[in-house]
Design a protein around this motif. Structure first.
Motif, PDB file in Angstrom:
ATOM      1  N   ASP A  33       0.797  -1.266   0.118  1.00 32.53           N
ATOM      2  CA  ASP A  33       0.080  -0.025   0.075  1.00 32.53           C
ATOM      3  C   ASP A  33       0.895   1.220   0.015  1.00 32.53           C
ATOM      4  O   ASP A  33       1.593   1.631   1.108  1.00 32.53           O
ATOM      5  N   ILE A  34       0.858   1.889  -0.942  1.00 34.54           N
ATOM      6  CA  ILE A  34       1.947   3.011  -1.149  1.00 34.54           C
ATOM      7  C   ILE A  34       1.158   4.430  -0.999  1.00 34.54           C
ATOM      8  O   ILE A  34       1.585   5.445  -1.104  1.00 34.54           O
ATOM      9  N   SER A  35       0.060   4.209  -0.030  1.00 37.09           N
ATOM     10  CA  SER A  35      -0.682   5.588   0.256  1.00 37.09           C
ATOM     11  C   SER A  35      -0.087   6.304   1.184  1.00 37.09           C
ATOM     12  O   SER A  35       0.876   5.831   2.134  1.00 37.09           O
ATOM     13  N   SER A  36       0.009   7.761   1.096  1.00 34.47           N
ATOM     14  CA  SER A  36       0.900   8.642   1.646  1.00 34.47           C
ATOM     15  C   SER A  36       2.228   8.667   1.232  1.00 34.47           C
ATOM     16  O   SER A  36       2.905   9.362   1.901  1.00 34.47           O
ATOM     17  N   ARG A  37       2.718   7.800   0.348  1.00 36.71           N
ATOM     18  CA  ARG A  37       4.143   7.955  -0.101  1.00 36.71           C
ATOM     19  C   ARG A  37       4.923   7.554   0.750  1.00 36.71           C
ATOM     20  O   ARG A  37       6.152   8.248   1.141  1.00 36.71           O
ATOM     21  N   ASN A  38       4.807   6.784   1.711  1.00 40.90           N
ATOM     22  CA  ASN A  38       5.724   6.373   2.988  1.00 40.90           C
ATOM     23  C   ASN A  38       7.047   6.108   2.559  1.00 40.90           C
ATOM     24  O   ASN A  38       7.039   5.069   1.754  1.00 40.90           O
ATOM     25  N   PRO A  39       8.155   6.326   3.048  1.00 42.93           N
ATOM     26  CA  PRO A  39       9.521   6.337   2.466  1.00 42.93           C
ATOM     27  C   PRO A  39       9.936   4.716   2.756  1.00 42.93           C
ATOM     28  O   PRO A  39      10.562   3.898   1.884  1.00 42.93           O
ATOM     29  N   ASN A  40       9.629   4.180   3.930  1.00 43.54           N
ATOM     30  CA  ASN A  40       9.612   2.830   4.436  1.00 43.54           C
ATOM     31  C   ASN A  40       9.210   1.726   3.496  1.00 43.54           C
ATOM     32  O   ASN A  40       9.828   0.793   2.967  1.00 43.54           O
ATOM     33  N   VAL A  41       7.975   2.226   3.208  1.00 47.81           N
ATOM     34  CA  VAL A  41       7.118   1.203   2.237  1.00 47.81           C
ATOM     35  C   VAL A  41       7.751   1.187   0.763  1.00 47.81           C
ATOM     36  O   VAL A  41       8.014   0.303   0.375  1.00 47.81           O
ATOM     37  N   LEU A  42       8.217   2.536   0.143  1.00 48.59           N
ATOM     38  CA  LEU A  42       8.777   2.770  -1.115  1.00 48.59           C
ATOM     39  C   LEU A  42       9.995   1.791  -1.063  1.00 48.59           C
ATOM     40  O   LEU A  42      10.354   1.156  -1.918  1.00 48.59           O
ATOM     41  N   TYR A  43      10.879   1.876  -0.054  1.00 49.40           N
ATOM     42  CA  TYR A  43      12.156   1.177   0.008  1.00 49.40           C
ATOM     43  C   TYR A  43      12.043  -0.358   0.052  1.00 49.40           C
ATOM     44  O   TYR A  43      12.502  -1.006  -0.599  1.00 49.40           O
ATOM     45  N   LEU A  95       0.159  -4.055  -6.116  1.00 50.88           N
ATOM     46  CA  LEU A  95       0.377  -2.590  -5.500  1.00 50.88           C
ATOM     47  C   LEU A  95      -1.173  -1.835  -5.459  1.00 50.88           C
ATOM     48  O   LEU A  95      -1.960  -2.262  -6.296  1.00 50.88           O
ATOM     49  N   ILE A  96      -1.297  -1.188  -4.309  1.00 48.52           N
ATOM     50  CA  ILE A  96      -2.479  -0.820  -3.930  1.00 48.52           C
ATOM     51  C   ILE A  96      -2.333   0.764  -3.401  1.00 48.52           C
ATOM     52  O   ILE A  96      -1.047   1.093  -2.889  1.00 48.52           O
ATOM     53  N   LYS A  97      -3.444   1.462  -3.544  1.00 50.17           N
ATOM     54  CA  LYS A  97      -3.156   2.872  -3.002  1.00 50.17           C
ATOM     55  C   LYS A  97      -4.462   3.632  -2.838  1.00 50.17           C
ATOM     56  O   LYS A  97      -5.474   3.304  -3.787  1.00 50.17           O
ATOM     57  N   ASP A  98      -4.734   4.750  -1.996  1.00 50.59           N
ATOM     58  CA  ASP A  98      -6.274   5.078  -1.826  1.00 50.59           C
ATOM     59  C   ASP A  98      -6.350   6.107  -2.901  1.00 50.59           C
ATOM     60  O   ASP A  98      -5.235   6.730  -3.572  1.00 50.59           O
ATOM     61  N   PHE A  99      -7.243   6.946  -3.028  1.00 47.42           N
ATOM     62  CA  PHE A  99      -7.636   7.810  -3.925  1.00 47.42           C
ATOM     63  C   PHE A  99      -7.253   9.133  -3.754  1.00 47.42           C
ATOM     64  O   PHE A  99      -6.677   9.773  -4.713  1.00 47.42           O
ATOM     65  N   LYS A 100      -6.678   9.578  -2.432  1.00 52.35           N
ATOM     66  CA  LYS A 100      -6.083  10.616  -2.218  1.00 52.35           C
ATOM     67  C   LYS A 100      -4.614  10.877  -2.573  1.00 52.35           C
ATOM     68  O   LYS A 100      -4.261  11.839  -2.576  1.00 52.35           O
ATOM     69  N   THR A 101      -3.944   9.756  -2.544  1.00 52.48           N
ATOM     70  CA  THR A 101      -2.585   9.684  -2.928  1.00 52.48           C
ATOM     71  C   THR A 101      -2.437   9.809  -4.430  1.00 52.48           C
ATOM     72  O   THR A 101      -2.734   9.166  -5.261  1.00 52.48           O
ATOM     73  N   THR A 102      -1.462  10.869  -4.792  1.00 51.81           N
ATOM     74  CA  THR A 102      -1.226  11.178  -6.319  1.00 51.81           C
ATOM     75  C   THR A 102      -0.177   9.975  -6.951  1.00 51.81           C
ATOM     76  O   THR A 102       0.472   9.288  -6.114  1.00 51.81           O
ATOM     77  N   ASP A 103      -0.312   9.811  -8.128  1.00 54.88           N
ATOM     78  CA  ASP A 103       0.452   8.772  -8.698  1.00 54.88           C
ATOM     79  C   ASP A 103       2.040   9.179  -8.417  1.00 54.88           C
ATOM     80  O   ASP A 103       2.300  10.203  -8.339  1.00 54.88           O
ATOM     81  N   ILE A 104       2.852   8.050  -8.285  1.00 51.33           N
ATOM     82  CA  ILE A 104       4.391   8.269  -8.289  1.00 51.33           C
ATOM     83  C   ILE A 104       4.815   7.832  -9.384  1.00 51.33           C
ATOM     84  O   ILE A 104       4.613   6.759 -10.035  1.00 51.33           O
ATOM     85  N   PHE A 105       5.436   8.740 -10.119  1.00 48.57           N
ATOM     86  CA  PHE A 105       6.016   8.810 -11.447  1.00 48.57           C
ATOM     87  C   PHE A 105       6.888   7.611 -11.811  1.00 48.57           C
ATOM     88  O   PHE A 105       6.656   6.672 -12.914  1.00 48.57           O
ATOM     89  N   ASP A 106       7.664   7.089 -10.980  1.00 48.68           N
ATOM     90  CA  ASP A 106       8.573   6.176 -11.065  1.00 48.68           C
ATOM     91  C   ASP A 106       7.997   4.754 -11.477  1.00 48.68           C
ATOM     92  O   ASP A 106       8.696   3.708 -11.739  1.00 48.68           O
ATOM     93  N   ILE A 107       7.083   4.516 -10.657  1.00 47.70           N
ATOM     94  CA  ILE A 107       6.304   3.153 -10.679  1.00 47.70           C
ATOM     95  C   ILE A 107       4.964   3.199 -11.483  1.00 47.70           C
ATOM     96  O   ILE A 107       4.035   2.537 -11.378  1.00 47.70           O
ATOM     97  N   SER A 108       4.698   4.256 -12.309  1.00 48.06           N
ATOM     98  CA  SER A 108       3.305   4.830 -12.821  1.00 48.06           C
ATOM     99  C   SER A 108       3.095   3.476 -13.843  1.00 48.06           C
ATOM    100  O   SER A 108       1.776   3.351 -14.330  1.00 48.06           O
TER     101      SER A 108
END
Length: 286
Positions: A84-94, A108-121
């Protein structure tokens, strides 16, 4: 006669398969307190069970003194990972990057309020509604369950940048023996990861009596100094020379007091001094 189970009931059908859940653990100031625990309990865990997996979250797996090692083992050994990449948590992305390096099945899942992350889009993900309304929860469980089942059954599905680029995936040896240097590095990595979580959870605390750009008080004995979570009694060094600065014995608005037992002297470092920015609790040069 016993009531028949509805098709969408989420009792665990897991036959020993594990789904490791990578997601924010600490509270985030953009969400209500306990939000991500509710997401896990009411959305992700039921979806994992419905797909036939036993859900395991990072804070459930600490079995040794090396928290990072426990997490790494689950990232590599689990049959499935939901991230879950919601909130763009750095530990999660690591942790997502580590899983991707081995090109293992990952949803991969995320909530609607979290904007897309370009590198994994370029990698497919499933969205869920963060309001956790009962009707939305049921839809989210179904969509995440489907994503898990589809990912597990489709060998051609793109699970990572490694697969997308066609490069060689990472592998692990049969047995890893950590030497003293590696153990020290792991310990420092654990400390850095914990500080990231502490920063997410505490740095916006309203408790603070001392607050400026470089010093924030957390409680009577804990502070953020140069964005590091520190406590009275911690040892400080100068980052450029890695020389010993002293033990933190006091903090006031605009300065810290360090005691050096080697020469039995006190050192007062003010925030306006250039050397203040070089204060760190990390003695290891990188």
């Amino acid at each position: 006669m016993a009531a028949s189970k509805k098709p969408n009931e989420t009792e665990s059908k897991a036959d020993g398969k594990t789904c490791f859940v990578v997601m924010p653990i600490a509270d985030h100031d953009s969400y209500e307190k306990g939000h991500f625990k509710r997401v896990y309990d009411h959305v992700i865990a039921p979806a994992c069970k419905a797909a036939g997996y036993k859900p395991v979250r990072a804070d459930d797996v600490v079995k040794s003194n090396h928290i990072v090692v426990d997490i790494l083992k689950n990232l590599v050994n689990s049959e499935m990972v939901v991230c879950d990449i919601s909130s763009r948590n750095p530990n999660v992305l690591y942790e997502l990057g580590l899983r991707h390096a081995f090109n293992l099945p990952t949803v991969l899942i995320k909530d609607f309020k979290t904007t897309d992350i370009f590198d994994i889009s370029s990698i497919r993900y499933t969205s869920y509604n963060e309001d956790l309304r009962i009707d939305n929860v049921e839809k989210s469980i179904k969509s995440i369950t489907k994503a898990i089942i589809d990912t597990a059954s489709n060998d051609d599905d793109v699970n990572s940048i490694v697969q997308l680029l066609g490069v060689t995936k990472a592998t692990t040896p049969d047995k890893i023996e950590l030497d003293q240097g590696q153990s020290v590095i792991l310990a420092q990595l654990e400390r850095l990861m914990q500080k990231v979580e502490d920063t997410q959870q505490i740095k916006h605390s309203r408790y603070s009596e001392i607050r400026d750009e470089q010093i924030v008080q957390i409680d009577q004995k804990s502070f953020f100094v140069n964005n590091e979570h520190v406590s009275l009694g911690d040892e400080f060094y100068f980052s450029d020379t890695h020389n010993y600065a002293g033990i933190l014995t006091g903090v006031s608005r605009g300065s810290v007091i360090l005691y050096n037992p080697r020469n039995e002297s006190n050192l007062v470092v003010n925030t306006f001094e250039e050397r203040f920015e070089r204060l760190t609790t990390n003695p290891i040069p990188f």
